[in-house]
Scaffold this motif. Structure first.
Motif, PDB file in Angstrom:
ATOM      1  N   LEU A  95       0.839  -1.190   0.000  1.00 28.44           N
ATOM      2  CA  LEU A  95       0.000   0.000   0.000  1.00 28.44           C
ATOM      3  C   LEU A  95       0.876   1.242   0.000  1.00 28.44           C
ATOM      4  CD1 LEU A  95      -2.641  -1.028   2.716  1.00 28.44           C
ATOM      5  CD2 LEU A  95      -2.754  -1.370   0.238  1.00 28.44           C
ATOM      6  N   LEU A  96       0.562   2.188  -0.874  1.00 26.90           N
ATOM      7  CA  LEU A  96       1.347   3.425  -0.965  1.00 26.90           C
ATOM      8  C   LEU A  96       0.407   4.620  -1.060  1.00 26.90           C
ATOM      9  CD1 LEU A  96       1.223   4.191  -4.264  1.00 26.90           C
ATOM     10  CD2 LEU A  96       2.789   2.264  -4.355  1.00 26.90           C
ATOM     11  N   PRO A  97       0.914   5.816  -0.706  1.00 30.42           N
ATOM     12  CA  PRO A  97       0.042   6.996  -0.725  1.00 30.42           C
ATOM     13  C   PRO A  97      -0.356   7.393  -2.144  1.00 30.42           C
ATOM     14  CG  PRO A  97       2.032   7.421   0.552  1.00 30.42           C
ATOM     15  CD  PRO A  97       2.254   6.147  -0.187  1.00 30.42           C
ATOM     16  N   ALA A  98      -1.602   7.795  -2.309  1.00 26.31           N
ATOM     17  CA  ALA A  98      -2.078   8.272  -3.611  1.00 26.31           C
ATOM     18  C   ALA A  98      -1.449   9.623  -3.917  1.00 26.31           C
ATOM     19  CB  ALA A  98      -3.592   8.401  -3.581  1.00 26.31           C
ATOM     20  N   GLU A  99      -1.069   9.843  -5.163  1.00 27.67           N
ATOM     21  CA  GLU A  99      -0.555  11.159  -5.572  1.00 27.67           C
ATOM     22  C   GLU A  99      -1.674  12.016  -6.161  1.00 27.67           C
ATOM     23  OE1 GLU A  99       2.114  13.138  -5.388  1.00 27.67           O
ATOM     24  OE2 GLU A  99       2.935  11.681  -3.998  1.00 27.67           O
ATOM     25  N   ASP A 100      -2.595  11.362  -6.854  1.00 20.30           N
ATOM     26  CA  ASP A 100      -3.734  12.074  -7.427  1.00 20.30           C
ATOM     27  C   ASP A 100      -4.876  11.082  -7.567  1.00 20.30           C
ATOM     28  OD1 ASP A 100      -3.481  10.624  -9.954  1.00 20.30           O
ATOM     29  OD2 ASP A 100      -1.698  11.840 -10.282  1.00 20.30           O
TER      30      ASP A 100
END
Ligand SMILES: [Zn+2]
Ligand SMILES: [Zn+2]
Length: 281
Positions: A95-100
């Motif tokens: 899981l990784l942070p959304a950029e857009d």
């Protein structure tokens, strides 16, 4: 909960004889439920230290979740070298942070991990890999409750995590630029709500200590915090222990010792995070 430091360095690996005690691998911390016999199942960041985790898995494939605070090199470069995850039988949720709103997790990751920059893409790792986005708030992963808060850093969205189980809790804020929100009471950054919420009453606060207080003015634009801020946040939030983390790559063992020694009389116990150390909380 057992907290295993697999990589504690910031920015880029720091090999060599002057870096053996604290270690040269970049950010990676593995969490396990004490006594369940499964080993680490929740891994925070995938810096080069992730390679170390495979050795602890023996011949067992990794089954668990990798949680990324952000996508800077020092937090993802261990991914394609994670032998425990890149094998048949592995089951990995990353899981990784959304950029857009438009880019899915696999596509985002492939920007740094695909030809010609790297021989393979994320979807070519062996085993069963699923790529997703870090939820905005609280969620459950591998039996741990994870609180997510965005923190100021530099270049891309960056998260901090507070991970807890029935017994203990750890806050993980490896890259943090609190001066982006103001100078705060001591001129080294604001003790803002998101940071306080993450660190509130934790057994262990693992925090960015890339800088020393006197370096903030000249080097704060790199997006990091001072060790003094990490300890100040821990004291203010009621953390029971602070682990200085994300050591600068040119800070050798003696220099990290010197930073840690500054806090010998601190009301909150302070340690320098060292590779291959496991803490039982
Ligand atoms: Zn970093
Ligand atoms: Zn970063």
């Amino acid at each position: 909960m057992r907290v295993q430091f697999c990589g504690v360095r910031g920015s880029t690996p720091a090999p060599g004889p002057d870096f053996v005690r604290y270690g040269g691998h970049t950010s990676c911390v593995a969490l396990a439920h004490d006594g369940d016999g499964l080993g680490p199942t929740l891994v925070l960041d995938a810096g080069t230290g992730l390679r170390r985790l495979s050795a602890h898995l023996g011949d067992q494939p990794f089954r668990g979740t990798l949680l990324l605070t952000h996508l800077h090199w020092d937090h993802v470069q261990g991914l394609p070298f994670f032998a425990g995850g890149d094998r048949e039988g592995a089951q990995v949720r990353l899981l990784l942070p959304a950029e857009d709103e438009h880019t899915d997790a696999g596509t985002l990751l492939a920007r740094m991990m695909s030809p010609p920059f790297f021989p393979i893409g994320p979807h070519q790792l062996r085993g069963d890999w699923q790529f997703g986005l870090v939820p905005d708030d609280t969620f459950v992963a591998e039996g741990f409750t994870v609180l997510v808060r965005e923190v100021p850093h530099k270049g891309g969205r960056t998260m901090g995590f507070r991970v807890s189980d029935d017994h203990s809790s750890v806050a993980y804020i490896p890259d943090h630029c609190p001066t982006a929100l103001g100078p705060g009471p001591a001129g080294i950054g604001e003790y803002h709500e998101a940071a306080l919420e993450l660190a509130r009453d934790v057994d262990l606060l693992i925090h960015d200590a890339h800088l020393r207080a006197e370096e903030v003015e000249a080097e704060g634009f790199f997006g990091h915090a001072a060790a003094e801020y990490a300890v100040g946040l821990g004291a203010l939030a009621g953390a029971r222990r602070v682990a200085l983390f994300h050591h600068r790559p040119d800070r050798d063992d003696r220099e990290v010792d010197r930073t840690v020694c500054r806090f010998a009389g601190s009301p909150v116990p302070v340690i320098g995070a060292a590779e291959e150390t496991t803490l039982a909380l």
